[in-house]
Design a protein around this motif. Structure first.
Motif, PDB file in Angstrom:
ATOM      1  N   GLU A  37       0.868  -1.184   0.000  1.00 16.18           N
ATOM      2  CA  GLU A  37       0.000   0.000   0.000  1.00 16.18           C
ATOM      3  C   GLU A  37       0.898   1.226   0.000  1.00 16.18           C
ATOM      4  O   GLU A  37       1.724   1.400   0.888  1.00 16.18           O
ATOM      5  CB  GLU A  37      -0.894  -0.006   1.244  1.00 16.18           C
ATOM      6  N   ALA A  38       0.746   2.048  -1.005  1.00 18.01           N
ATOM      7  CA  ALA A  38       1.588   3.247  -1.108  1.00 18.01           C
ATOM      8  C   ALA A  38       1.157   4.264  -0.069  1.00 18.01           C
ATOM      9  O   ALA A  38      -0.019   4.581   0.071  1.00 18.01           O
ATOM     10  CB  ALA A  38       1.472   3.842  -2.501  1.00 18.01           C
ATOM     11  N   GLY A  39       2.141   4.779   0.656  1.00 21.66           N
ATOM     12  CA  GLY A  39       1.870   5.785   1.664  1.00 21.66           C
ATOM     13  C   GLY A  39       1.702   7.150   1.034  1.00 21.66           C
ATOM     14  O   GLY A  39       1.851   7.339  -0.175  1.00 21.66           O
ATOM     15  N   PHE A  40       1.393   8.114   1.874  1.00 23.13           N
ATOM     16  CA  PHE A  40       1.179   9.477   1.398  1.00 23.13           C
ATOM     17  C   PHE A  40       2.426  10.019   0.714  1.00 23.13           C
ATOM     18  O   PHE A  40       2.347  10.663  -0.317  1.00 23.13           O
ATOM     19  CB  PHE A  40       0.783  10.394   2.567  1.00 23.13           C
ATOM     20  N   GLY A  41       3.587   9.735   1.292  1.00 15.85           N
ATOM     21  CA  GLY A  41       4.848  10.243   0.737  1.00 15.85           C
ATOM     22  C   GLY A  41       5.135   9.720  -0.650  1.00 15.85           C
ATOM     23  O   GLY A  41       5.627  10.439  -1.503  1.00 15.85           O
ATOM     24  N   LYS A  42       4.818   8.448  -0.883  1.00 19.15           N
ATOM     25  CA  LYS A  42       5.072   7.882  -2.208  1.00 19.15           C
ATOM     26  C   LYS A  42       4.042   8.343  -3.230  1.00 19.15           C
ATOM     27  O   LYS A  42       4.358   8.533  -4.390  1.00 19.15           O
ATOM     28  CB  LYS A  42       5.085   6.357  -2.140  1.00 19.15           C
ATOM     29  N   ARG A  43       2.816   8.501  -2.793  1.00 16.10           N
ATOM     30  CA  ARG A  43       1.775   8.917  -3.737  1.00 16.10           C
ATOM     31  C   ARG A  43       1.908  10.378  -4.117  1.00 16.10           C
ATOM     32  O   ARG A  43       1.620  10.761  -5.242  1.00 16.10           O
ATOM     33  CB  ARG A  43       0.391   8.678  -3.138  1.00 16.10           C
ATOM     34  N   HIS A  44       2.320  11.192  -3.175  1.00 13.46           N
ATOM     35  CA  HIS A  44       2.348  12.638  -3.409  1.00 13.46           C
ATOM     36  C   HIS A  44       3.749  13.205  -3.235  1.00 13.46           C
ATOM     37  O   HIS A  44       3.925  14.312  -2.733  1.00 13.46           O
ATOM     38  CB  HIS A  44       1.395  13.329  -2.454  1.00 13.46           C
ATOM     39  N   ALA A  45       4.764  12.476  -3.685  1.00 19.12           N
ATOM     40  CA  ALA A  45       6.152  12.901  -3.486  1.00 19.12           C
ATOM     41  C   ALA A  45       6.437  14.226  -4.189  1.00 19.12           C
ATOM     42  O   ALA A  45       7.043  15.124  -3.612  1.00 19.12           O
ATOM     43  CB  ALA A  45       7.106  11.822  -3.976  1.00 19.12           C
ATOM     44  N   PHE A  46       5.981  14.351  -5.434  1.00 20.80           N
ATOM     45  CA  PHE A  46       6.257  15.584  -6.167  1.00 20.80           C
ATOM     46  C   PHE A  46       5.489  16.761  -5.584  1.00 20.80           C
ATOM     47  O   PHE A  46       5.994  17.888  -5.563  1.00 20.80           O
ATOM     48  CB  PHE A  46       5.932  15.418  -7.653  1.00 20.80           C
ATOM     49  N   LEU A  47       4.296  16.526  -5.098  1.00 24.47           N
ATOM     50  CA  LEU A  47       3.524  17.593  -4.463  1.00 24.47           C
ATOM     51  C   LEU A  47       4.238  18.084  -3.210  1.00 24.47           C
ATOM     52  O   LEU A  47       4.400  19.292  -3.001  1.00 24.47           O
ATOM     53  CB  LEU A  47       2.122  17.100  -4.114  1.00 24.47           C
ATOM     54  N   VAL A  48       4.689  17.155  -2.385  1.00 24.13           N
ATOM     55  CA  VAL A  48       5.394  17.526  -1.158  1.00 24.13           C
ATOM     56  C   VAL A  48       6.694  18.235  -1.485  1.00 24.13           C
ATOM     57  O   VAL A  48       7.044  19.249  -0.867  1.00 24.13           O
ATOM     58  CB  VAL A  48       5.650  16.273  -0.287  1.00 24.13           C
ATOM     59  N   PHE A  49       7.418  17.744  -2.489  1.00 22.30           N
ATOM     60  CA  PHE A  49       8.675  18.372  -2.885  1.00 22.30           C
ATOM     61  C   PHE A  49       8.449  19.803  -3.366  1.00 22.30           C
ATOM     62  O   PHE A  49       9.156  20.728  -2.953  1.00 22.30           O
ATOM     63  CB  PHE A  49       9.353  17.537  -3.970  1.00 22.30           C
ATOM     64  N   ALA A  50       7.474  19.993  -4.249  1.00 18.02           N
ATOM     65  CA  ALA A  50       7.188  21.328  -4.767  1.00 18.02           C
ATOM     66  C   ALA A  50       6.709  22.254  -3.655  1.00 18.02           C
ATOM     67  O   ALA A  50       7.092  23.435  -3.605  1.00 18.02           O
ATOM     68  CB  ALA A  50       6.149  21.245  -5.881  1.00 18.02           C
ATOM     69  N   PHE A  51       5.863  21.730  -2.757  1.00 22.11           N
ATOM     70  CA  PHE A  51       5.353  22.557  -1.665  1.00 22.11           C
ATOM     71  C   PHE A  51       6.467  23.001  -0.731  1.00 22.11           C
ATOM     72  O   PHE A  51       6.544  24.170  -0.364  1.00 22.11           O
ATOM     73  CB  PHE A  51       4.284  21.781  -0.884  1.00 22.11           C
ATOM     74  N   THR A  52       7.344  22.077  -0.345  1.00 15.02           N
ATOM     75  CA  THR A  52       8.422  22.452   0.580  1.00 15.02           C
ATOM     76  C   THR A  52       9.420  23.388  -0.078  1.00 15.02           C
ATOM     77  O   THR A  52       9.928  24.308   0.563  1.00 15.02           O
ATOM     78  CB  THR A  52       9.152  21.204   1.113  1.00 15.02           C
ATOM     79  N   THR A  53       9.680  23.190  -1.370  1.00 17.62           N
ATOM     80  CA  THR A  53      10.581  24.103  -2.075  1.00 17.62           C
ATOM     81  C   THR A  53       9.984  25.496  -2.160  1.00 17.62           C
ATOM     82  O   THR A  53      10.658  26.501  -1.891  1.00 17.62           O
ATOM     83  CB  THR A  53      10.878  23.573  -3.486  1.00 17.62           C
ATOM     84  N   GLY A  54       8.720  25.581  -2.515  1.00 16.57           N
ATOM     85  CA  GLY A  54       8.054  26.882  -2.561  1.00 16.57           C
ATOM     86  C   GLY A  54       7.983  27.542  -1.203  1.00 16.57           C
ATOM     87  O   GLY A  54       8.171  28.762  -1.076  1.00 16.57           O
ATOM     88  N   LEU A  55       7.728  26.751  -0.166  1.00 16.87           N
ATOM     89  CA  LEU A  55       7.679  27.297   1.193  1.00 16.87           C
ATOM     90  C   LEU A  55       9.042  27.839   1.613  1.00 16.87           C
ATOM     91  O   LEU A  55       9.145  28.934   2.176  1.00 16.87           O
ATOM     92  CB  LEU A  55       7.220  26.210   2.163  1.00 16.87           C
ATOM     93  N   ARG A  56      10.085  27.084   1.306  1.00 12.13           N
ATOM     94  CA  ARG A  56      11.438  27.532   1.658  1.00 12.13           C
ATOM     95  C   ARG A  56      11.796  28.830   0.932  1.00 12.13           C
ATOM     96  O   ARG A  56      12.308  29.774   1.533  1.00 12.13           O
ATOM     97  CB  ARG A  56      12.447  26.450   1.306  1.00 12.13           C
ATOM     98  N   GLU A  57      11.505  28.889  -0.358  1.00 17.60           N
ATOM     99  CA  GLU A  57      11.803  30.092  -1.126  1.00 17.60           C
ATOM    100  C   GLU A  57      10.955  31.276  -0.651  1.00 17.60           C
ATOM    101  O   GLU A  57      11.419  32.417  -0.618  1.00 17.60           O
ATOM    102  CB  GLU A  57      11.576  29.843  -2.620  1.00 17.60           C
ATOM    103  N   GLY A  58       9.720  31.011  -0.278  1.00 16.25           N
ATOM    104  CA  GLY A  58       8.867  32.075   0.243  1.00 16.25           C
ATOM    105  C   GLY A  58       9.389  32.633   1.554  1.00 16.25           C
ATOM    106  O   GLY A  58       9.396  33.849   1.768  1.00 16.25           O
ATOM    107  N   MET A  59       9.836  31.750   2.427  1.00 19.57           N
ATOM    108  CA  MET A  59      10.405  32.209   3.702  1.00 19.57           C
ATOM    109  C   MET A  59      11.683  33.014   3.465  1.00 19.57           C
ATOM    110  O   MET A  59      11.922  34.024   4.124  1.00 19.57           O
ATOM    111  CB  MET A  59      10.699  31.016   4.621  1.00 19.57           C
TER     112      MET A  59
END
Length: 159
Positions: A37-59
């Motif tokens: 069963e794929a976990g949240f991290g595997k299913r939405h890896a690119f979403l999490v990556f893009a979100f954290t990158t955008g959050l870091r750049e925003g900060m």
């Protein structure tokens, strides 16, 4: 060093591609068999990556904007900041989309070679600028006056 790593990555790309292809095929086979069963991290890896990158750049942008705002003498200038912020956000999205669409069909080798040469030129510019500053501070060589540089435009060695 980054440019050299780009060239190393170009030459080891095939091995990485084969390794990644095998891993992706294994995950697909497991998912199709229903074993894992794929976990949240595997299913939405690119979403999490893009979100954290955008959050870091925003900060990071907020930190720089705080530095700019603290330099304002008159508080009325602060009210003019939202327009450049919105324009910067829109232009960055447009530039990102143009870059993505323009490089979608480009081969990775060409892109990496171009980026490594560009980085080498940028590094050379930083180095020459820093050497100029050291010369102005009389740490390395002399810069001014010109009469203290008898070696300039002279033959260094005869070959």
């Amino acid at each position: 060093f980054l440019a050299l790593n780009f060239y190393k990555m170009i030459h080891t790309k095939e091995a990485h591609e084969l390794k990644m292809k095998n891993r992706v095929n294994a995950v697909i086979a497991e998912a199709q068999a229903g074993e894992q069963e794929a976990g949240f991290g595997k299913r939405h890896a690119f979403l999490v990556f893009a979100f954290t990158t955008g959050l870091r750049e925003g900060m990071e942008s907020i930190v720089f904007l705080i530095g700019v705002i603290s330099d304002f003498k008159d508080p009325s200038y602060v009210s003019s900041l939202p327009i450049p912020i919105i324009v910067a956000l829109v232009l960055s999205r447009i530039c990102g989309c143009i870059f993505f669409q323009g490089t979608k069909k480009m081969r990775v080798e060409h892109f990496m070679r171009f980026c490594s040469v560009l980085l080498l030129f940028i590094a050379a510019g930083f180095f020459s600028s820093s050497m100029h500053k050291w010369q102005e501070l009389d740490v390395v060589g002399t810069w001014s006056p010109a009469r203290e540089r008898p070696w300039i435009n002279q033959e260094v060695f005869d070959a």
